[in-house]
Write a protein that holds these residues in place. Structure first.
Motif, PDB file in Angstrom:
ATOM      1  N   GLY A 156       0.792  -1.219   0.000  1.00 45.29           N
ATOM      2  CA  GLY A 156       0.000   0.000   0.000  1.00 45.29           C
ATOM      3  C   GLY A 156       0.823   1.267   0.000  1.00 45.29           C
ATOM      4  N   SER A 157       2.136   1.127   0.194  1.00 48.84           N
ATOM      5  CA  SER A 157       2.994   2.312   0.179  1.00 48.84           C
ATOM      6  C   SER A 157       3.407   2.659  -1.244  1.00 48.84           C
ATOM      7  CB  SER A 157       4.250   2.082   1.024  1.00 48.84           C
ATOM      8  OG  SER A 157       5.103   1.114   0.423  1.00 48.84           O
ATOM      9  N   PRO A 164       1.088   4.016   3.711  1.00 50.14           N
ATOM     10  CA  PRO A 164      -0.357   3.846   3.507  1.00 50.14           C
ATOM     11  C   PRO A 164      -1.158   4.395   4.685  1.00 50.14           C
ATOM     12  CG  PRO A 164       0.683   1.744   4.014  1.00 50.14           C
ATOM     13  CD  PRO A 164       1.789   2.724   3.802  1.00 50.14           C
ATOM     14  N   ASN A 167      -3.753  -0.388   6.999  1.00 53.36           N
ATOM     15  CA  ASN A 167      -3.205  -1.688   6.602  1.00 53.36           C
ATOM     16  C   ASN A 167      -4.342  -2.701   6.472  1.00 53.36           C
ATOM     17  OD1 ASN A 167      -1.869  -4.058   6.160  1.00 53.36           O
ATOM     18  ND2 ASN A 167      -0.830  -4.128   8.142  1.00 53.36           N
ATOM     19  N   TYR A 178      -5.571  -4.172  -5.898  1.00 51.86           N
ATOM     20  CA  TYR A 178      -5.293  -2.739  -5.976  1.00 51.86           C
ATOM     21  C   TYR A 178      -6.208  -2.118  -7.021  1.00 51.86           C
ATOM     22  CZ  TYR A 178      -0.848  -2.539  -3.348  1.00 51.86           C
ATOM     23  OH  TYR A 178       0.127  -2.548  -2.378  1.00 51.86           O
ATOM     24  N   LEU A 203      -6.577  -0.434  -1.572  1.00 46.40           N
ATOM     25  CA  LEU A 203      -6.058  -1.775  -1.325  1.00 46.40           C
ATOM     26  C   LEU A 203      -7.171  -2.583  -0.674  1.00 46.40           C
ATOM     27  CD1 LEU A 203      -4.021  -4.061  -0.944  1.00 46.40           C
ATOM     28  CD2 LEU A 203      -3.019  -2.783   0.972  1.00 46.40           C
ATOM     29  N   VAL A 208      -5.825   3.809   0.691  1.00 44.33           N
ATOM     30  CA  VAL A 208      -4.512   3.817   1.344  1.00 44.33           C
ATOM     31  C   VAL A 208      -3.618   4.953   0.846  1.00 44.33           C
ATOM     32  CG1 VAL A 208      -4.493   1.378   1.987  1.00 44.33           C
ATOM     33  CG2 VAL A 208      -3.644   2.063  -0.277  1.00 44.33           C
ATOM     34  N   GLN A 209      -3.913   5.506  -0.336  1.00 44.00           N
ATOM     35  CA  GLN A 209      -3.220   6.701  -0.843  1.00 44.00           C
ATOM     36  C   GLN A 209      -4.281   7.631  -1.411  1.00 44.00           C
ATOM     37  OE1 GLN A 209      -0.072   7.253  -0.324  1.00 44.00           O
ATOM     38  NE2 GLN A 209       0.622   5.192   0.231  1.00 44.00           N
TER      39      GLN A 209
END
Length: 256
Positions: A156-157, A164, A167, A178, A203, A208-209
């Motif tokens: 997720g990063s 992220p 999690n 994704y 995610l 997450v972003q």
């Protein structure tokens, strides 16, 4: 300033820059805290809409080529509707180049994995591939269900750039997804950045972003910075360590 003095100054600057780069370590850009909150995701499986281009339908790799030699077809294993990383032949990327897009991709870490940290099922999705090797903008793929590592290197990063927001990863052996919304960078005539790349990522259906502004292509050592490029392929990573091979399925894209 005379040309001789100018040359001496430039050479000295290049020397000290090279020295600084040699002293830099991967650990310098690792972030370990705060740790994103664990979230139990719901079930997500999104089939391709009518206007999508299918990048992998479970049957062949016709839409993919070798990164090392784009004239050669991708040589990862395809069986039972999934493709699996083949480290012996390296990274693969799409035949077609893209600018702005919506991407859906599903991935799985093997159930029997017994490694830890960055060796625990490491791969990556390069949202714009800018060269051979691991050049490009990397969305990390990793087992982050119960695996301690630096948080800007977990699933997720945006690798080594953005941690992220949560999690929501599943256990090894379970399919994860994704959904990516990518806005490519643009450049001025002189090569400087006009608008940086932006990306939003879900995610397993969890944000997450959130429309983050990227600092440039991924750097394993040192700070990222932009270099001018145009439309680019999407690349999948065959990570060069002892990490167990990752599998992918149901990959499609909508150009925006």
């Amino acid at each position: 300033m005379t040309s001789k003095i100018l040359m001496t100054t430039l050479l000295a600057g290049s020397f000290f820059m090279a020295q600084a780069q040699q002293k830099a370590k991967p650990e310098d850009t690792e972030v370990w805290e705060p740790i994103p909150e664990k979230v139990t995701p719901g079930e997500v499986r999104i089939e391709a809409p009518s206007d999508a281009t299918i990048l992998f339908d479970g049957k062949n790799l016709d839409q993919w080529v070798s990164v090392e030699d784009r004239s050669k077809p991708a040589q990862w294993k395809v069986a039972d509707g999934v493709m699996t990383v083949n480290k012996a032949v390296g990274n693969i990327e799409t035949k077609k180049e893209f600018e702005d897009y919506q991407l859906h991709i599903e991935w799985k870490i093997p159930e029997n994995i017994n490694l830890e940290g960055q060796a625990r099922g490491n791969s990556g999705i390069f949202l714009a591939s800018t060269g051979k090797g691991d050049a490009g903008y990397e969305l990390q793929v990793l087992d982050s269900y119960d695996n301690k590592t630096y948080v800007n290197g977990m699933a997720g990063s945006i690798y080594k750039q953005f941690v992220p927001l949560a999690n929501p990863t599943k256990k090894p052996g379970e399919w994860q997804s994704y959904d990516v919304f990518w806005k490519a960078p643009t450049f001025k005539a002189d090569g400087s950045v006009e608008t940086p790349a932006r990306v939003t990522v879900l995610l397993n259906g969890v944000l997450v972003q959130n429309n983050v502004e990227l600092l440039g292509p991924t750097q394993y050592i040192g700070k990222p910075s932009y270099k001018q490029h145009g439309p680019a392929p999407i690349k999948l990573q065959a990570h060069g360590d002892k990490s167990v091979p990752i599998s992918f399925r149901n990959i499609w894209i909508r150009e925006l």
